[in-house]
Scaffold this active site. Structure first.
Site, PDB file in Angstrom:
ATOM      1  N   ASP A 101      42.366  85.344  19.599  1.00  0.00           N
ATOM      2  CA  ASP A 101      41.153  84.552  19.811  1.00  0.00           C
ATOM      3  C   ASP A 101      40.520  84.842  21.169  1.00  0.00           C
ATOM      4  O   ASP A 101      41.226  84.980  22.175  1.00  0.00           O
ATOM      5  CB  ASP A 101      41.517  83.061  19.729  1.00  0.00           C
ATOM      6  CG  ASP A 101      40.291  82.170  19.815  1.00  0.00           C
ATOM      7  OD1 ASP A 101      39.488  82.184  18.870  1.00  0.00           O
ATOM      8  OD2 ASP A 101      40.124  81.481  20.845  1.00  0.00           O
ATOM      9  N   GLU A 103      57.801  96.788  19.363  1.00  0.00           N
ATOM     10  CA  GLU A 103      59.253  96.535  19.264  1.00  0.00           C
ATOM     11  C   GLU A 103      59.642  96.201  17.830  1.00  0.00           C
ATOM     12  O   GLU A 103      60.797  96.332  17.436  1.00  0.00           O
ATOM     13  CB  GLU A 103      59.657  95.315  20.116  1.00  0.00           C
ATOM     14  CG  GLU A 103      59.648  95.528  21.613  1.00  0.00           C
ATOM     15  CD  GLU A 103      59.729  94.195  22.364  1.00  0.00           C
ATOM     16  OE1 GLU A 103      60.117  93.158  21.753  1.00  0.00           O
ATOM     17  OE2 GLU A 103      59.382  94.187  23.553  1.00  0.00           O
TER      18      GLU A 103
HETATM   19  C1  NOJ Z   1      36.652  81.710  18.540  1.00  0.00           C
HETATM   20  C2  NOJ Z   1      37.010  80.932  17.319  1.00  0.00           C
HETATM   21  O1  NOJ Z   1      36.748  81.705  16.179  1.00  0.00           O
HETATM   22  C3  NOJ Z   1      36.211  79.659  17.373  1.00  0.00           C
HETATM   23  O2  NOJ Z   1      36.295  78.950  16.161  1.00  0.00           O
HETATM   24  C4  NOJ Z   1      36.688  78.856  18.549  1.00  0.00           C
HETATM   25  O3  NOJ Z   1      35.877  77.704  18.679  1.00  0.00           O
HETATM   26  C5  NOJ Z   1      36.609  79.656  19.845  1.00  0.00           C
HETATM   27  N1  NOJ Z   1      37.108  80.998  19.703  1.00  0.00           N
HETATM   28  C6  NOJ Z   1      37.412  78.987  20.944  1.00  0.00           C
HETATM   29  O4  NOJ Z   1      38.774  79.129  20.681  1.00  0.00           O
END
Ligand code: NOJ
Ligand code: CA
Length: 518
Positions: free
Chosen positions: A199, A237
């Site tokens: 993310d 790994e």
């Molecule tokens: C990207 C994610 O896809 C989204 O849903 C989220 O709000 C933001 N990153 C923050 O984590």
């Protein structure tokens, strides 16, 4: 399929909260997902990517993680997650989970410790705590969800959150943070997870104290690549475990740097997702993608939707068919029939291109964006943080319709956490099953043929005029997409394998239609 499954995989994104509810509380869960695995196997996907499934106060749909080594009780248990991974593997489906390294939850143990330990403590050093500048925050950074990126705590210090205040940013200069996430990766790889979706992957390295240097102060700083080089070593790994970056960068060359051989395996192609339904722009995005990915040896990816963006059926029916987070075009009128027609053609285009393909739950049912949710039910922090000017992303997160003629359409025996529209009665999986004209049938057929004939590799363009995207693949398959108003004569072929809409009587390809030929 190529030897390395992920290079040509079709990956289905499950937004667990809205997929299927197994216990009647109105919220999707692992029990619901496990019960629907046969549906996903029949759809013909190779992997599932699940949005965060960890314990979370859900200030941002689970992207505020309170414990990286457990499962949110509303979704199930860790033991159940392990069963689910095993069942998916038995069905030949790989599992990709979401890891959120940029920020945690304000309810996470480390953040509680940081608050308790006070200014100057090592506990605060895992985050970005700073004294204010006079009465105000340490600098003028704005949160991506709106409002200041700093929140003050009772002892006077401020902490950084690039997203909501409930999502404090980790300090990636701190070796403890680095170690912690290596351990989290191992925790899940040990449990059989096949890949990680990372993310906000471009945001980890930042320096709020630095004098402005003309670069973006927290996006795509060069140091971020060290993080992923180390992650790659951890993944390696375990043999073949893959890293997929959520990297929103307008510059495709900068994006490709994340996929150098010792970093991530792939990254989402958001340039393709955001591109308007327009032949010249689309051709350019596809060419740029191929050109920038080739030197680093990474397969391209093709993404039409996810849990953050307006549903394609709605987007493609609007006078402006592009997507941009800064301008969601909420409420802009959309011609539904046109949007469906184009979404069908886009699906065949995306599935024919070389590399891996993402399908966001409900895309295969042709769901549209639900823009008329009651305001009081909106959950997305963007709605409140924007001062109610941007309704946010709830409209693409409405629970799936499975069966029956009225809500909750077999999704739950209780009340879904967001209401489903009455107009979805004809769009349930059950209603579309076996209907040759349905979106579901189109996706099933496309994924089946794709597995036989497509996947990773190269393409050769055919020049059929400015309004047409046409290319051949090594298998001999020809994909032709007509984005113009006038019908197009097809190139020589033996047979028609699949078409997004019927061809004309004279054999020409109508407007906004895609066809696969042999
Ligand atoms: C990207 C994610 O896809 C989204 O849903 C989220 O709000 C933001 N990153 C923050 O984590
Ligand atoms: Ca439930």
């Amino acid at each position: 399929m190529p030897e390395t499954w992920w290079r040509g995989a079709a990956i289905y994104q499950v937004y667990l909260r809205s997929f299927a509810d197994g216990n009647g509380d109105g919220i999707g869960d692992l029990a619901g997902l496990r019960a629907r695995l046969p549906y996903l196997a029949e759809l013909g996907i190779n992997a599932i990517w699940l949005n965060p499934w960890y314990p979370s106060p859900m200030a941002d749909g689970g992207y505020d993680v309170a414990d990286y080594r457990d499962i949110e009780p509303v979704f199930g248990t860790l033991a159940e997650a392990e069963k689910f991974i095993a069942e998916a593997h038995d069905a030949n489906i790989r599992i990709i989970i979401d890891v959120v390294p940029n920020h945690g939850s304000d309810q996470q143990e480390w953040f509680r410790q940081a608050l308790a330990a006070g200014p100057g403590s090592p506990e605060r050093g895992r985050f970005w705590f700073r004294p204010g500048d006079g009465d105000g925050p340490p600098n003028d950074w704005q949160s991506i969800f709106g409002g200041p990126a700093w929140t003050q705590v009772p002892d006077g210090e401020w902490y950084l959150h690039l997203f909501a205040p409930e999502q404090p940013d980790f300090n990636w200069n701190n070796p403890e943070v680095v170690e912690e996430f290596h351990d989290v990766l191992r925790f899940w790889f040990d449990r059989g997870v096949d890949g990680i979706r990372i993310d906000s992957a471009a945001l980890l390295i930042k320096d709020p104290d630095a004098e402005p240097d003309g670069l973006d102060p927290y996006t795509d700083r060069d140091g971020v690549h060290d993080v992923y080089r180390a992650w790659r070593q951890v993944a390696d790994e375990y043999g073949e475990r893959i890293l997929i970056g959520e990297v929103w960068l307008p510059d495709q060359e900068r994006l490709a740097r994340y996929m150098r051989p010792d970093e991530m395996h792939t990254a989402f192609n958001f340039a393709f997702l955001g591109c308007p339904w327009e032949p010249v722009a689309l051709r350019k995005v596809i060419e740029d993608t191929m050109l920038t990915h080739a030197p680093v040896g990474a397969p391209p990816t093709w993404v039409l939707s996810n849990h953050d963006v307006t549903r394609p059926v709605t987007r493609y029916g609007r006078p402006d068919t592009s997507f941009d987070h800064g301008d969601r075009k909420f409420g802009m009128p959309s011609d539904h029939a046109l949007g469906v027609r184009r979404a069908r053609a886009a699906a065949l285009l995306a599935a024919a291109l070389p590399g891996s393909l993402y399908v966001y739950q409900g895309e295969e049912l042709g769901l549209d964006e639900v823009e008329d949710l009651p305001d009081e039910l909106r959950q997305d922090p963007i709605w409140t943080r924007s001062g109610h000017t941007d309704p946010g992303r709830d409209g693409c997160r409405v629970p799936l319709p499975w069966s029956g003629d009225e809500p909750p359409y077999g999704y739950s025996t209780g009340t879904p956490w967001l209401p489903q529209p009455a107009r979805w009665a004809g769009l349930t999986a059950q209603a579309q099953d076996g209907d040759p004209a349905s979106m579901l049938t189109l996706y099933r057929d496309a994924l089946r043929l794709r597995a036989e004939l497509l996947g990773d590799g190269d393409l050769t363009w055919l020049e059929l005029g400015q309004d047409v995207l046409a290319f051949t693949r090594e298998s001999g398959l020809i994909c032709v997409v007509n984005l113009g108003a006038d019908p197009v004569r097809l190139p020589p072929h033996e047979s028609v394998l699949l078409a997004s809409n019927p061809l004309a009587e004279d054999g020409t390809l109508p407007s906004d239609t895609a066809v696969w030929l042999r």
